[in-house]
Write a protein that holds these residues in place. Structure first.
Motif, mmCIF file in Angstrom:
data_model
loop_
_atom_site.group_PDB
_atom_site.id
_atom_site.type_symbol
_atom_site.label_atom_id
_atom_site.label_comp_id
_atom_site.label_asym_id
_atom_site.label_seq_id
_atom_site.Cartn_x
_atom_site.Cartn_y
_atom_site.Cartn_z
ATOM 1 N N TYR A 1 0.841 -1.193 0.000
ATOM 2 C CA TYR A 1 0.000 0.000 0.000
ATOM 3 C C TYR A 1 0.882 1.251 0.000
ATOM 4 O O TYR A 1 1.736 1.423 0.878
ATOM 5 C CB TYR A 1 -0.901 0.009 1.233
ATOM 6 C CG TYR A 1 -1.838 -1.177 1.317
ATOM 7 C CD1 TYR A 1 -3.127 -1.108 0.794
ATOM 8 C CD2 TYR A 1 -1.421 -2.373 1.917
ATOM 9 C CE1 TYR A 1 -3.985 -2.196 0.872
ATOM 10 C CE2 TYR A 1 -2.275 -3.465 1.993
ATOM 11 C CZ TYR A 1 -3.555 -3.376 1.469
ATOM 12 O OH TYR A 1 -4.399 -4.459 1.541
ATOM 13 N N THR A 2 0.696 2.117 -0.973
ATOM 14 C CA THR A 2 1.490 3.332 -1.080
ATOM 15 C C THR A 2 0.649 4.596 -1.215
ATOM 16 O O THR A 2 1.136 5.683 -0.938
ATOM 17 C CB THR A 2 2.434 3.252 -2.294
ATOM 18 O OG1 THR A 2 1.645 3.063 -3.489
ATOM 19 C CG2 THR A 2 3.426 2.097 -2.147
ATOM 20 N N ASN A 3 -0.613 4.456 -1.637
ATOM 21 C CA ASN A 3 -1.430 5.625 -1.946
ATOM 22 C C ASN A 3 -2.795 5.496 -1.270
ATOM 23 O O ASN A 3 -3.515 4.514 -1.487
ATOM 24 C CB ASN A 3 -1.606 5.756 -3.463
ATOM 25 C CG ASN A 3 -2.259 7.053 -3.876
ATOM 26 O OD1 ASN A 3 -3.047 7.639 -3.132
ATOM 27 N ND2 ASN A 3 -1.940 7.517 -5.081
ATOM 28 N N THR A 4 -3.130 6.468 -0.471
ATOM 29 C CA THR A 4 -4.411 6.444 0.248
ATOM 30 C C THR A 4 -5.602 6.341 -0.698
ATOM 31 O O THR A 4 -6.640 5.761 -0.364
ATOM 32 C CB THR A 4 -4.567 7.721 1.097
ATOM 33 O OG1 THR A 4 -3.365 7.969 1.813
ATOM 34 C CG2 THR A 4 -5.723 7.592 2.073
ATOM 35 N N PHE A 5 -5.444 6.898 -1.892
ATOM 36 C CA PHE A 5 -6.576 6.980 -2.817
ATOM 37 C C PHE A 5 -6.576 5.862 -3.861
ATOM 38 O O PHE A 5 -7.404 5.878 -4.776
ATOM 39 C CB PHE A 5 -6.571 8.341 -3.499
ATOM 40 C CG PHE A 5 -6.641 9.475 -2.520
ATOM 41 C CD1 PHE A 5 -7.818 9.781 -1.875
ATOM 42 C CD2 PHE A 5 -5.491 10.198 -2.212
ATOM 43 C CE1 PHE A 5 -7.871 10.816 -0.961
ATOM 44 C CE2 PHE A 5 -5.538 11.233 -1.301
ATOM 45 C CZ PHE A 5 -6.730 11.545 -0.660
ATOM 46 N N ASP A 6 -5.671 4.897 -3.694
ATOM 47 C CA ASP A 6 -5.645 3.757 -4.617
ATOM 48 C C ASP A 6 -6.578 2.687 -4.060
ATOM 49 O O ASP A 6 -6.181 1.826 -3.271
ATOM 50 C CB ASP A 6 -4.216 3.228 -4.749
ATOM 51 C CG ASP A 6 -4.110 2.103 -5.772
ATOM 52 O OD1 ASP A 6 -5.113 1.833 -6.470
ATOM 53 O OD2 ASP A 6 -3.029 1.487 -5.864
ATOM 54 N N GLU A 7 -7.832 2.740 -4.468
ATOM 55 C CA GLU A 7 -8.862 1.839 -3.951
ATOM 56 C C GLU A 7 -9.110 0.724 -4.975
ATOM 57 O O GLU A 7 -9.933 0.857 -5.864
ATOM 58 C CB GLU A 7 -10.159 2.612 -3.664
ATOM 59 C CG GLU A 7 -9.998 3.764 -2.680
ATOM 60 C CD GLU A 7 -9.802 3.298 -1.243
ATOM 61 O OE1 GLU A 7 -9.786 2.071 -1.006
ATOM 62 O OE2 GLU A 7 -9.656 4.157 -0.356
ATOM 63 N N GLN A 8 -8.385 -0.397 -4.809
ATOM 64 C CA GLN A 8 -8.499 -1.489 -5.778
ATOM 65 C C GLN A 8 -9.766 -2.305 -5.604
ATOM 66 O O GLN A 8 -10.254 -2.922 -6.543
ATOM 67 C CB GLN A 8 -7.260 -2.392 -5.674
ATOM 68 C CG GLN A 8 -5.962 -1.670 -6.017
ATOM 69 C CD GLN A 8 -4.764 -2.596 -6.031
ATOM 70 O OE1 GLN A 8 -4.912 -3.808 -5.935
ATOM 71 N NE2 GLN A 8 -3.583 -2.026 -6.158
ATOM 72 N N ASP A 9 -10.310 -2.327 -4.396
ATOM 73 C CA ASP A 9 -11.549 -3.061 -4.128
ATOM 74 C C ASP A 9 -12.633 -2.047 -3.775
ATOM 75 O O ASP A 9 -12.604 -1.448 -2.696
ATOM 76 C CB ASP A 9 -11.345 -4.045 -2.978
ATOM 77 C CG ASP A 9 -12.570 -4.917 -2.720
ATOM 78 O OD1 ASP A 9 -13.641 -4.641 -3.307
ATOM 79 O OD2 ASP A 9 -12.448 -5.879 -1.934
ATOM 80 N N PRO A 10 -13.614 -1.842 -4.650
ATOM 81 C CA PRO A 10 -14.640 -0.813 -4.396
ATOM 82 C C PRO A 10 -15.519 -1.122 -3.191
ATOM 83 O O PRO A 10 -16.205 -0.226 -2.674
ATOM 84 C CB PRO A 10 -15.463 -0.811 -5.693
ATOM 85 C CG PRO A 10 -15.208 -2.142 -6.324
ATOM 86 C CD PRO A 10 -13.805 -2.526 -5.949
ATOM 87 N N ALA A 11 -15.487 -2.363 -2.730
ATOM 88 C CA ALA A 11 -16.308 -2.722 -1.573
ATOM 89 C C ALA A 11 -15.653 -2.318 -0.254
ATOM 90 O O ALA A 11 -16.277 -2.392 0.805
ATOM 91 C CB ALA A 11 -16.576 -4.230 -1.577
ATOM 92 N N LYS A 12 -14.381 -1.903 -0.317
ATOM 93 C CA LYS A 12 -13.644 -1.590 0.903
ATOM 94 C C LYS A 12 -12.898 -0.275 0.737
ATOM 95 O O LYS A 12 -12.452 0.074 -0.351
ATOM 96 C CB LYS A 12 -12.631 -2.696 1.224
ATOM 97 C CG LYS A 12 -13.239 -4.072 1.454
ATOM 98 C CD LYS A 12 -12.144 -5.104 1.654
ATOM 99 C CE LYS A 12 -12.721 -6.501 1.855
ATOM 100 N NZ LYS A 12 -11.664 -7.535 1.982
ATOM 101 N N ILE A 13 -12.735 0.427 1.862
ATOM 102 C CA ILE A 13 -11.847 1.577 1.910
ATOM 103 C C ILE A 13 -10.499 1.061 2.401
ATOM 104 O O ILE A 13 -10.391 0.572 3.537
ATOM 105 C CB ILE A 13 -12.391 2.671 2.832
ATOM 106 C CG1 ILE A 13 -13.752 3.158 2.316
ATOM 107 C CG2 ILE A 13 -11.417 3.828 2.965
ATOM 108 C CD1 ILE A 13 -14.440 4.132 3.240
#
Length: 388
Positions: free
Chosen positions: A44-56
Motif C-alpha cells: 500500500y502506497t497511496n491512500t486513494f488507490d482503492e483497488q476493491d470498491p467494496a472496501k476503503i
C-alpha cells in the motif's frame, strides 16, 4: 530500508501474514515490488488507490492488523502521529487502527536527541505505543551515535513476545526466578572447578517466561549466551554467590525454576597467588557448598519450585527422590548420556514429574520447546494453587 526488507522476510518466513505500507519517501530507497515479493501481499502506497470498491483500503488494513510495526520510524512520521496529522497512507491507516503499535526509530543522532522529537516520542508512549530503542554505531549520514534502527532479529523477537503475551495473559505480573549455567569454584587466580553446563536450557526458560509477560529474573553463572529479551539478568560466578542472589529474591517469587548446574563441592582453601607445580601429585581438599534447592524447599511458602535432575543412570528414580527430598512441585529429569540430550546441546529429552503424581515423558525437542512444555506444566500447578 534494507533492514525493513529483512524484517519483512523474517516475519513472512515465520508464518506471519505481513502487509507493507510505504510512504513516498520510502519508495525512493526500496521499491514496493521488493516488499511485495517478500511479503507475498500487495503493498500500500497511496491512500486513494482503492483497488476493491467494496472496501476503503486504509480502514480495511487498519482493522485487519493485530500488530503494527513502524520500521524505520523517521522523525517525520513520529511527529505526524504525535500531532494527529494524517496526510499519507501510513499515517492515515495508523490513526485509524486500534492495533498495538511498535516503533523502531531510525534517524541522525542529533535529530534523535532533539527536544521536539523527544517530546513526540513521549506523546506516542502516552498513547500506548512501545518503542524499540535504536542502536548505537555508524549511521547512514556519516555520524556515529544513537539512531541506527535496531536489528531485524531483535524487532522480530519483540513481535513474537507481543503475541506470546497475548496468548498467555495470565502470566502478566507473575514473578519468576530462573537459575542457569555452571558455577566456578576458585582454586587460585588461574584455576577453578566447574562443569559442562552451557546455560542454554535455563536461558530458554527465562526467555519464554519473559515472552509470556512474566517478571523474570535470570541468575546466571558464567556463559557466552546473550541476555534473553525482557529478563533482568544477574551474573554470578560461584555457588555461594548464586545462593545469596536467589535467597534475597525468593520471598517475592511466585515460580522458581532452578536449572543451573551448581557445584556440589568447592576447594576448602583458595590461594591468592598461582599455585606452582611440583613433582608428584597434588591433593585438594573439597568442602560441600550450600544446597540451594534444598534450602528453597525448606523455606517454601507460596512459591512453586521446579528443579532439574541431570543423571547418567536411573534417571526417573533419582528424579523422584529429589522431588520428595527437596520438597519440589516438579522435577525435570533428563539423561546426560543420551544422544541429543544434556549439556551443550540445542535439544533435550526430558520427563516432567510432579508432586501431584503427574509424569510426562517428552520426545526429543529443542530446548525452546522444552521450555514451553515446562512453563505450560508450571502454569497448571500455579492455577491449582490459585496463583495464576
Amino acid at each position: 530500508m534494507f533492514k525493513a526488507a529483512a524484517l519483512t522476510s523474517r516475519l513472512s518466513q515465520n508464518g506471519y501474514d505481513v502487509r507493507v505500507m510505504m510512504t513516498e519517501s520510502a519508495g525512493e530507497f526500496v521499491t514496493p515490488l521488493t516488499f511485495q515479493a517478500l511479503s507475498r501481499n500487495p503493498v500500500y502506497t497511496n491512500t486513494f488507490d482503492e483497488q476493491d470498491p467494496a472496501k476503503i483500503a486504509h480502514i480495511d488494513v487498519a482493522d485487519w492488523a493485530d500488530l503494527v510495526i513502524i520500521a524505520p520510524a523517521t522523525a517525520n512520521v513520529i511527529g505526524k502521529l504525535a500531532n494527529g496529522i494524517a496526510d499519507d497512507m501510513v499515517t492515515t491507516t495508523l490513526l485509524a487502527s486500534t492495533a498495538h503499535v511498535m516503533v523502531a526509530p531510525a534517524m541522525n543522532v542529533h535529530m534523535y536527541a532533539h527536544p521536539a522529537v523527544s517530546k513526540n516520542m513521549e506523546t506516542l508512549k502516552s498513547f500506548g505505543y512501545t518503542f524499540i530503542e535504536p542502536g548505537e554505531g555508524f549511521l547512514a549520514c556519516g555520524y556515529e551515535g544513537k539512531g541506527r534502527m535496531e536489528e531485524p532479529e531483535v524487532i522480530m523477537a519483540e513481535a513474537e513476545a507481543f503475541f506470546s503475551r497475548r496468548a498467555h495473559p495470565d502470566w502478566n505480573g507473575v514473578s519468576v526466578i530462573v537459575t542457569a549455567g555452571p558455577t566456578r569454584e576458585t582454586i587460585d587466580p588461574v584455576r577453578f572447578f566447574s562443569n559442562r553446563s552451557s546455560g542454554k536450557m535455563g536461558y530458554a526458560i527465562a526467555g519464554e517466561a519473559a515472552k509470556r509477560g512474566a517478571e523474570v529474573t535470570l541468575i546466571s553463572g558464567p556463559t557466552v549466551l546473550p541476555d534473553p529479551p525482557g529478563a533482568e539478568v544477574i551474573r554470578v560466578d560461584s555457588a555461594e554467590e548464586m545462593y545469596h542472589e536467589v535467597l534475597s529474591r525468593y520471598h517475592r517469587a511466585d515460580l522458581v525454576v532452578k536449572s543451573a548446574a551448581v557445584a556440589d563441592y568447592r576447594p576448602a582453601e583458595t590461594f591468592q597467588h598461582k599455585v606452582k607445580k611440583t613433582d608428584g601429585t597434588m591433593n585438594i581438599e573439597m568442602e560441600r557448598t550450600t544446597d540451594i534447592l534444598k534450602t528453597l524447599g525448606e523455606q517454601k511458602e507460596h512459591q512453586i519450585l521446579v528443579g532439574f535432575a541431570a543423571e547418567s543412570e536411573n534417571v526417573a528414580g533419582y528424579a523422584r527422590g529429589k522431588l520428595d527430598k527437596k520438597n519440589l512441585d516438579m522435577v525435570v529429569a533428563n539423561s546426560i548420556v543420551e544422544a541429543g540430550s544434556g549439556f551443550q546441546t540445542d535439544t533435550n529429552k526430558v520427563t516432567l514429574i510432579g508432586s501431584n503424581g503427574m509424569e510426562k515423558e517428552l520426545p526429543l525437542l529443542t530446548k525452546q520447546e522444552v521450555a514451553q512444555a515446562v512453563l505450560d506444566e508450571a502454569a497448571r500447578i500455579l492455577k491449582e494453587k490459585s496463583q495464576l
